[in-house]
Write an enzyme that holds these catalytic residues in place. Structure first.
Site, short mmCIF file in Angstrom:
data_model
loop_
_atom_site.label_atom_id
_atom_site.label_comp_id
_atom_site.label_asym_id
_atom_site.label_seq_id
_atom_site.Cartn_x
_atom_site.Cartn_y
_atom_site.Cartn_z
N GLY A 10 0.82 -1.21 0.00
CA GLY A 10 0.00 0.00 0.00
C GLY A 10 0.85 1.26 0.00
N ASP A 36 -1.36 -14.03 5.31
CA ASP A 36 -2.78 -13.70 5.54
C ASP A 36 -2.92 -13.35 7.01
OD1 ASP A 36 -5.49 -13.59 5.91
OD2 ASP A 36 -5.89 -15.68 5.37
N ILE A 37 -3.11 -12.06 7.31
CA ILE A 37 -3.13 -11.65 8.72
C ILE A 37 -4.35 -12.19 9.48
CG2 ILE A 37 -1.70 -9.60 8.37
CD1 ILE A 37 -4.32 -7.91 8.59
N ALA A 60 -4.92 -3.00 5.92
CA ALA A 60 -6.33 -2.81 6.28
C ALA A 60 -7.21 -3.00 5.07
CB ALA A 60 -6.54 -1.41 6.86
N THR A 62 -9.66 -1.13 3.16
CA THR A 62 -9.94 0.32 3.10
C THR A 62 -10.96 0.71 2.03
OG1 THR A 62 -8.04 0.63 1.64
CG2 THR A 62 -7.66 0.96 4.00
N THR A 101 -7.92 5.90 11.45
CA THR A 101 -8.52 6.79 10.47
C THR A 101 -9.43 7.85 11.09
OG1 THR A 101 -10.13 6.79 8.63
CG2 THR A 101 -10.31 5.02 10.20
N TYR A 125 -16.71 0.51 7.66
CA TYR A 125 -15.25 0.64 7.66
C TYR A 125 -14.78 1.32 8.95
CZ TYR A 125 -10.76 2.92 6.71
OH TYR A 125 -9.48 3.39 6.81
N LYS A 129 -12.44 -0.17 12.08
CA LYS A 129 -11.15 0.45 12.45
C LYS A 129 -11.17 0.84 13.93
CE LYS A 129 -8.02 1.19 10.28
NZ LYS A 129 -6.84 0.32 10.10
#
Length: 284
Positions: A10, A36-37, A60, A62, A101, A125, A129
């Site tokens: 990213g 893969d988290i 993330a 996003t 964010t 979203y 977060k």
């Protein structure tokens, strides 16, 4: 110092890794293809193998609009993924920096949100977060939560690149003018985050370039600096409907950065100038 950075593919993750390397730090950048988290076992195995002194978690989900229809994936990545990484960090006693964010706030009013202000996300979203923030606070002692906004960097798509592309074929554009925030150059932000992770000044911070503008103001400044003749018509949020509701007020106070001895980032107009130069150099 050995730093593991998730979301390396990213905009922000990419710049953090490259800034760290320039400073002589031992940087390990990983993307979704590497790990893969949401797979707890894989995360623990990898973190225990690398044994970083700090983890900067940029990865993330996003896609704000898509998140409204793909809630499970968004939840898995932003909450479960964060939980897995935080637990792994705890096991090896590593510092943990979670990138959050402006979407954790209601987006109402005109006053810049402080770190201590009540959170009230208006979309899925933002909710995920915020849940990620809660996970980090609950599991760890050595944590930073950094709320950012309106990012643009060299690696990936962003508003600046979109405007430049549209400016090639259009002489007039409608851009939302009643959503206000701070554009943030990931190159500037990366330097600050690396400086912060070296300290023990833990807590929640807001980090973005200085100054506020609307998306329409942002577009006008991009075209002005790029010397592209495009007429920007400022329109309302209602005139540009999206699947997810966007916050009208994304202003965030950065006073806590200053209070803790960190230097504020340059003005957003200055960052646009340097970014456009960087884009030109990349093309050459």
């Amino acid at each position: 110092m050995k730093i593991l950075v998730t979301g390396y593919t990213g905009q922000l993750g990419y710049d953090i890794v490259h800034q760290g390397l320039q400073l002589g730090l031992n940087m390990v950048g990983i993307g979704s293809k590497d790990i893969d988290i949401t797979n707890k076992e894989a995360v623990f195995q990898y973190v225990n193998k690398v044994k970083p002194e700090a983890i900067i978690h940029c990865a993330a989900y996003t896609a704000v609009d898509k998140a409204e229809d793909d809630k499970d994936t968004c939840q898995h990545v932003n909450v479960n993924g964060t939980n897995n990484l935080a637990e792994a960090a705890k096991e090896i006693n590593a510092k943990f920096m979670y990138i959050s964010t402006d979407y954790v706030f209601s987006g109402e009013g005109q006053t810049p949100f402080k770190e201590s202000d009540e959170t009230s996300p208006i979309g899925h979203y933002g909710r995920t977060k915020l849940e990620g923030e809660e996970v980090v606070k609950k599991l760890l002692n050595k944590w930073f939560i950094i709320r950012i906004s309106w990012v643009f960097g060299i690696n990936g798509n962003n508003f600046v690149k979109t405007m430049l592309r549209l400016g090639e074929t259009r002489d007039e554009l409608n851009v939302v003018g009643d959503q206000v925030g701070s554009p943030t150059y990931t190159s500037d932000l990366a330097k600050l985050l690396i400086e912060m992770i070296k300290t023990d000044k833990y807590g929640i911070y807001h980090a973005s370039n200085e100054g506020f503008c609307s998306w329409a103001d942002f577009a006008q400044e991009i075209f002005r600096q790029a010397n592209i003749k495009v007429k920007v018509n400022s329109i309302s949020t209602e005139e540009y409907p999206t699947r997810a509701v966007r916050p009208k007020n994304s202003r965030m106070s950065k006073q806590k950065l200053i209070d803790n001895g960190f230097k504020p980032l340059p003005k957003w107009q200055d960052s646009v100038e340097r970014y456009l130069k960087q884009l030109t150099q990349e093309v050459k």
